[in-house]
Design a protein around this motif. Structure first.
Motif, PDB file in Angstrom:
ATOM      1  N   HIS A 136      22.798  -2.492  18.226  1.00 30.68           N
ATOM      2  CA  HIS A 136      22.420  -1.414  17.306  1.00 30.68           C
ATOM      3  C   HIS A 136      22.402  -0.042  17.964  1.00 30.68           C
ATOM      4  CE1 HIS A 136      21.127  -4.139  14.086  1.00 30.68           C
ATOM      5  NE2 HIS A 136      20.982  -4.960  15.110  1.00 30.68           N
ATOM      6  N   THR A 137      22.771   0.959  17.179  1.00 29.45           N
ATOM      7  CA  THR A 137      22.582   2.355  17.580  1.00 29.45           C
ATOM      8  C   THR A 137      22.162   3.070  16.316  1.00 29.45           C
ATOM      9  OG1 THR A 137      24.328   2.126  19.206  1.00 29.45           O
ATOM     10  CG2 THR A 137      23.679   4.368  18.639  1.00 29.45           C
ATOM     11  N   GLU A 138      20.900   3.459  16.266  1.00 34.15           N
ATOM     12  CA  GLU A 138      20.366   4.018  15.023  1.00 34.15           C
ATOM     13  C   GLU A 138      19.378   5.127  15.307  1.00 34.15           C
ATOM     14  OE1 GLU A 138      18.503   0.695  13.034  1.00 34.15           O
ATOM     15  OE2 GLU A 138      20.421  -0.207  12.524  1.00 34.15           O
ATOM     16  N   LEU A 139      19.358   6.118  14.426  1.00 30.30           N
ATOM     17  CA  LEU A 139      18.285   7.110  14.442  1.00 30.30           C
ATOM     18  C   LEU A 139      17.357   6.750  13.288  1.00 30.30           C
ATOM     19  CD1 LEU A 139      20.071  10.450  15.297  1.00 30.30           C
ATOM     20  CD2 LEU A 139      18.006   9.581  16.412  1.00 30.30           C
ATOM     21  N   VAL A 140      16.109   6.485  13.612  1.00 29.10           N
ATOM     22  CA  VAL A 140      15.170   6.007  12.601  1.00 29.10           C
ATOM     23  C   VAL A 140      14.025   7.012  12.454  1.00 29.10           C
ATOM     24  CG1 VAL A 140      13.670   4.098  11.901  1.00 29.10           C
ATOM     25  CG2 VAL A 140      15.734   3.626  13.248  1.00 29.10           C
ATOM     26  N   TYR A 141      13.836   7.474  11.226  1.00 25.82           N
ATOM     27  CA  TYR A 141      12.752   8.408  10.927  1.00 25.82           C
ATOM     28  C   TYR A 141      11.579   7.609  10.368  1.00 25.82           C
ATOM     29  CZ  TYR A 141      10.149  12.068   8.496  1.00 25.82           C
ATOM     30  OH  TYR A 141       9.159  12.902   8.041  1.00 25.82           O
ATOM     31  N   MET A 142      10.390   7.868  10.880  1.00 24.06           N
ATOM     32  CA  MET A 142       9.202   7.158  10.406  1.00 24.06           C
ATOM     33  C   MET A 142       8.135   8.149   9.954  1.00 24.06           C
ATOM     34  SD  MET A 142       8.835   4.066  13.174  1.00 24.06           S
ATOM     35  CE  MET A 142       7.454   3.317  12.290  1.00 24.06           C
ATOM     36  N   GLU A 143       7.815   8.060   8.692  1.00 23.88           N
ATOM     37  CA  GLU A 143       6.788   8.925   8.085  1.00 23.88           C
ATOM     38  C   GLU A 143       5.405   8.388   8.448  1.00 23.88           C
ATOM     39  OE1 GLU A 143       8.036  11.226   5.325  1.00 23.88           O
ATOM     40  OE2 GLU A 143       6.121  12.194   5.807  1.00 23.88           O
ATOM     41  N   GLU A 144       5.317   7.057   8.523  1.00 26.82           N
ATOM     42  CA  GLU A 144       4.032   6.417   8.855  1.00 26.82           C
ATOM     43  C   GLU A 144       4.305   5.018   9.403  1.00 26.82           C
ATOM     44  OE1 GLU A 144       2.163   6.275   5.007  1.00 26.82           O
ATOM     45  OE2 GLU A 144       3.473   4.652   4.382  1.00 26.82           O
ATOM     46  N   ASP A 145       3.231   4.358   9.869  1.00 27.08           N
ATOM     47  CA  ASP A 145       3.350   3.006  10.419  1.00 27.08           C
ATOM     48  C   ASP A 145       4.113   2.067   9.482  1.00 27.08           C
ATOM     49  OD1 ASP A 145       2.425   2.303  12.917  1.00 27.08           O
ATOM     50  OD2 ASP A 145       0.312   2.372  12.324  1.00 27.08           O
ATOM     51  N   GLY A 146       5.090   1.366  10.009  1.00 24.63           N
ATOM     52  CA  GLY A 146       5.782   0.337   9.235  1.00 24.63           C
ATOM     53  C   GLY A 146       6.786   0.865   8.219  1.00 24.63           C
ATOM     54  N   ASN A 147       7.006   2.191   8.215  1.00 21.29           N
ATOM     55  CA  ASN A 147       7.934   2.783   7.242  1.00 21.29           C
ATOM     56  C   ASN A 147       9.161   3.312   7.987  1.00 21.29           C
ATOM     57  OD1 ASN A 147       9.192   4.806   5.646  1.00 21.29           O
ATOM     58  ND2 ASN A 147       7.357   4.949   4.365  1.00 21.29           N
ATOM     59  N   PHE A 148      10.305   2.647   7.796  1.00 17.08           N
ATOM     60  CA  PHE A 148      11.502   2.977   8.577  1.00 17.08           C
ATOM     61  C   PHE A 148      12.599   3.543   7.687  1.00 17.08           C
ATOM     62  CE2 PHE A 148       9.390  -0.806  10.245  1.00 17.08           C
ATOM     63  CZ  PHE A 148       9.137  -0.443  11.546  1.00 17.08           C
ATOM     64  N   GLU A 149      13.096   4.723   8.034  1.00 18.06           N
ATOM     65  CA  GLU A 149      14.236   5.285   7.299  1.00 18.06           C
ATOM     66  C   GLU A 149      15.374   5.503   8.303  1.00 18.06           C
ATOM     67  OE1 GLU A 149      15.629   9.274   4.926  1.00 18.06           O
ATOM     68  OE2 GLU A 149      13.499   9.047   5.387  1.00 18.06           O
ATOM     69  N   VAL A 150      16.447   4.715   8.153  1.00 17.67           N
ATOM     70  CA  VAL A 150      17.582   4.858   9.058  1.00 17.67           C
ATOM     71  C   VAL A 150      18.394   6.061   8.589  1.00 17.67           C
ATOM     72  CG1 VAL A 150      19.642   3.735  10.001  1.00 17.67           C
ATOM     73  CG2 VAL A 150      17.609   2.370   9.474  1.00 17.67           C
ATOM     74  N   ILE A 151      18.376   7.163   9.374  1.00 17.90           N
ATOM     75  CA  ILE A 151      19.083   8.378   8.931  1.00 17.90           C
ATOM     76  C   ILE A 151      20.481   8.473   9.541  1.00 17.90           C
ATOM     77  CG2 ILE A 151      16.944   9.656   8.453  1.00 17.90           C
ATOM     78  CD1 ILE A 151      17.647  11.303  11.041  1.00 17.90           C
ATOM     79  N   GLY A 152      20.755   7.648  10.543  1.00 17.71           N
ATOM     80  CA  GLY A 152      22.088   7.642  11.136  1.00 17.71           C
ATOM     81  C   GLY A 152      22.303   6.352  11.893  1.00 17.71           C
ATOM     82  N   GLU A 153      23.576   5.923  11.955  1.00 20.55           N
ATOM     83  CA  GLU A 153      23.858   4.685  12.688  1.00 20.55           C
ATOM     84  C   GLU A 153      25.298   4.682  13.162  1.00 20.55           C
ATOM     85  OE1 GLU A 153      23.251   1.417   9.980  1.00 20.55           O
ATOM     86  OE2 GLU A 153      24.200   2.553   8.392  1.00 20.55           O
ATOM     87  N   THR A 154      25.652   3.709  13.990  1.00 17.38           N
ATOM     88  CA  THR A 154      27.021   3.679  14.481  1.00 17.38           C
ATOM     89  C   THR A 154      27.953   3.151  13.396  1.00 17.38           C
ATOM     90  OG1 THR A 154      28.512   2.916  16.199  1.00 17.38           O
ATOM     91  CG2 THR A 154      26.760   1.397  15.563  1.00 17.38           C
ATOM     92  N   ARG A 155      29.154   3.730  13.369  1.00 17.28           N
ATOM     93  CA  ARG A 155      30.136   3.271  12.376  1.00 17.28           C
ATOM     94  C   ARG A 155      30.950   2.117  12.939  1.00 17.28           C
ATOM     95  NH1 ARG A 155      31.806   8.502   9.324  1.00 17.28           N
ATOM     96  NH2 ARG A 155      29.726   9.233   8.786  1.00 17.28           N
ATOM     97  N   ASP A 156      30.868   1.896  14.245  1.00 20.93           N
ATOM     98  CA  ASP A 156      31.650   0.806  14.845  1.00 20.93           C
ATOM     99  C   ASP A 156      30.840   0.118  15.939  1.00 20.93           C
ATOM    100  OD1 ASP A 156      32.211   2.841  16.971  1.00 20.93           O
ATOM    101  OD2 ASP A 156      33.546   3.656  15.435  1.00 20.93           O
ATOM    102  N   ASP A 157      31.180   0.358  17.210  1.00 22.10           N
ATOM    103  CA  ASP A 157      30.474  -0.327  18.295  1.00 22.10           C
ATOM    104  C   ASP A 157      29.076   0.253  18.508  1.00 22.10           C
ATOM    105  OD1 ASP A 157      33.015  -1.295  18.557  1.00 22.10           O
ATOM    106  OD2 ASP A 157      33.139  -1.032  20.718  1.00 22.10           O
ATOM    107  N   ALA A 158      28.151  -0.609  18.917  1.00 26.40           N
ATOM    108  CA  ALA A 158      26.849  -0.113  19.371  1.00 26.40           C
ATOM    109  C   ALA A 158      27.043   0.428  20.792  1.00 26.40           C
ATOM    110  CB  ALA A 158      25.837  -1.249  19.373  1.00 26.40           C
ATOM    111  N   ALA A 159      26.139   1.302  21.217  1.00 17.27           N
ATOM    112  CA  ALA A 159      26.278   1.919  22.545  1.00 17.27           C
ATOM    113  C   ALA A 159      26.334   0.853  23.651  1.00 17.27           C
ATOM    114  CB  ALA A 159      25.129   2.891  22.788  1.00 17.27           C
ATOM    115  N   GLY A 160      25.412  -0.108  23.590  1.00 15.22           N
ATOM    116  CA  GLY A 160      25.367  -1.147  24.630  1.00 15.22           C
ATOM    117  C   GLY A 160      26.632  -2.001  24.626  1.00 15.22           C
ATOM    118  N   GLU A 161      27.128  -2.252  23.419  1.00 12.48           N
ATOM    119  CA  GLU A 161      28.346  -3.050  23.264  1.00 12.48           C
ATOM    120  C   GLU A 161      29.526  -2.333  23.946  1.00 12.48           C
ATOM    121  OE1 GLU A 161      29.006  -3.363  19.093  1.00 12.48           O
ATOM    122  OE2 GLU A 161      30.767  -4.662  19.291  1.00 12.48           O
TER     123      GLU A 161
END
Ligand code: KG4
Ligand code: ZN
Length: 336
Positions: free
Chosen positions: A141-166
């Motif tokens: 995974h490669t994702e930018l996750v915005y969190m307004e509060e505990d347990g609330n995840f909003e993925v605002i960006g992610e990889t379109r192909d390979d993950a960084a580690g991959e």
């Protein structure tokens, strides 16, 4: 009030891990058995082998985690387990174990998302302050996750192909370093210079998505072309150039996201969070460009897969009363 003690289990990929975590923030034990050696000769994780190792290890690892923490099953408040994402056979070993323990000791069973776990590893270092931004960089995974509060995840960006580690692991194969290549490339990068000027994909685009297949292909083509001409390229410069491209894009997009969302904290998460170049570049960017934002980076022991992070994330679910029944199943494609 007595503190909440959660036994957590993580078996989503190639680490068998169990931990006991208190109040989602204090690690009483965190036992991790890596299978990397068994997969290395195949150049990647072989799902069948991973499942077999988990089955062989899990009972001992749980026992060790309980002993190290010095708690009895009666003192536990819940059992948590990674339900996904990950390899289905590997996940099922953890899920079945957690169910058996929950049933035998009458404990609530808490399913946890592996990515949420990576993010919550930071809570074991520092209390979280919301809203926050998390840069999740792992093998899958490669994702930018915005969190307004505990347990609330909003993925605002992610990889379109390979993950960084991959991408790291794939170019590691080309350079002939052992699997997983990320750590080795990182070490080599520090002994070379960014001389190849690989592309920085999507860096100018007005979104928070990533793409790493371009830099990977560019790297592979450069090496193959040189091989065909009988030339030898400097491996350290190649590694440094690859790392510079990946780190530039990750840091640039993260800084922009943090500025736009005006968060209080920036968390780094996932296996690639161990990358020295990324850690240094992010620290520098926060100091120079993100006034008032607190950067939290987990120690190396909490960057890769481990069960303590699952225990930290589970505490949030526990407080909300979220629990599963015995029909809980593995969810290999689970998203945040
Ligand atoms: O989070 P993780 O343990 O497993 C997944 O959930 O995917 O991440 C493993 C990934 C591998 O791709 C590995 O090469 C990468 O993290 N990694 C690194 C470094 N250490 C581990 N990548 C770059 N630099 C490192 N120092
Ligand atoms: Zn992971």
């Amino acid at each position: 009030m007595s503190k909440t003690k959660i036994l957590a289990i993580e078996t989503s990929c190639d680490e068998t891990s169990a931990a006991v975590v208190e109040d989602g923030e204090r690690v009483l034990s965190n036992v991790v058995a890596s299978q990397i050696k068994s997969h290395q000769r195949f150049g990647g994780v072989v799902p069948e082998i991973a499942s077999r190792h988990h089955v062989e290890q899990i009972t001992f690892i749980v026992q060790e985690a309980m002993e190290e923490a010095g708690v009895t099953y009666e003192e536990l408040d819940a059992v948590a387990v990674t339900e996904g994402p990950g390899l289905v056979g590997a996940l099922l070993i953890g899920v079945s174990t957690a169910k058996a323990i929950a049933f035998a000791h009458g404990l609530p069973l808490i399913p946890v998302n592996h990515i949420a776990g990576h993010i919550y590893a930071n809570r074991l270092i520092q209390p979280l302050q919301f809203p926050l931004m998390a840069l999740v960089v792992s093998g899958g995974h490669t994702e930018l996750v915005y969190m307004e509060e505990d347990g609330n995840f909003e993925v605002i960006g992610e990889t379109r192909d390979d993950a960084a580690g991959e991408a790291y692991d794939k170019i590691g194969r080309v350079l002939g370093v052992p699997y997983p290549g990320g750590k080795h490339i990182d070490e080599m990068a520090h002994q070379g210079e960014d001389t190849f000027d690989f592309p920085r994909a999507m860096i100018q685009e007005d979104n928070y998505d990533f793409s790493f297949s371009g830099v990977k292909s560019s790297f592979i083509n450069t090496v193959h072309n040189a091989n065909q001409k009988g030339e030898t390229l400097d491996q350290y410069d190649l590694a440094a150039s690859f790392q510079a491209s990946v780190v530039d894009v990750l840091v640039d997009k993260t800084v922009r996201a943090v500025k736009e969302k005006q968060v209080k904290q920036l968390l780094l998460a996932g296996g690639v969070a161990a990358n020295k170049g990324l850690r240094t570049a992010l620290k520098h960017a926060v100091e120079t460009e993100l006034d008032g934002v607190e950067l939290v980076i987990p120690p190396l022991s909490l960057c890769g897969d481990n069960a303590a992070m699952i225990g930290a994330a589970a505490h949030v679910e526990y407080k909300k009363g979220h629990k599963a029944d015995y029909s809980l199943n593995a969810r290999p494609g689970l998203s945040l």
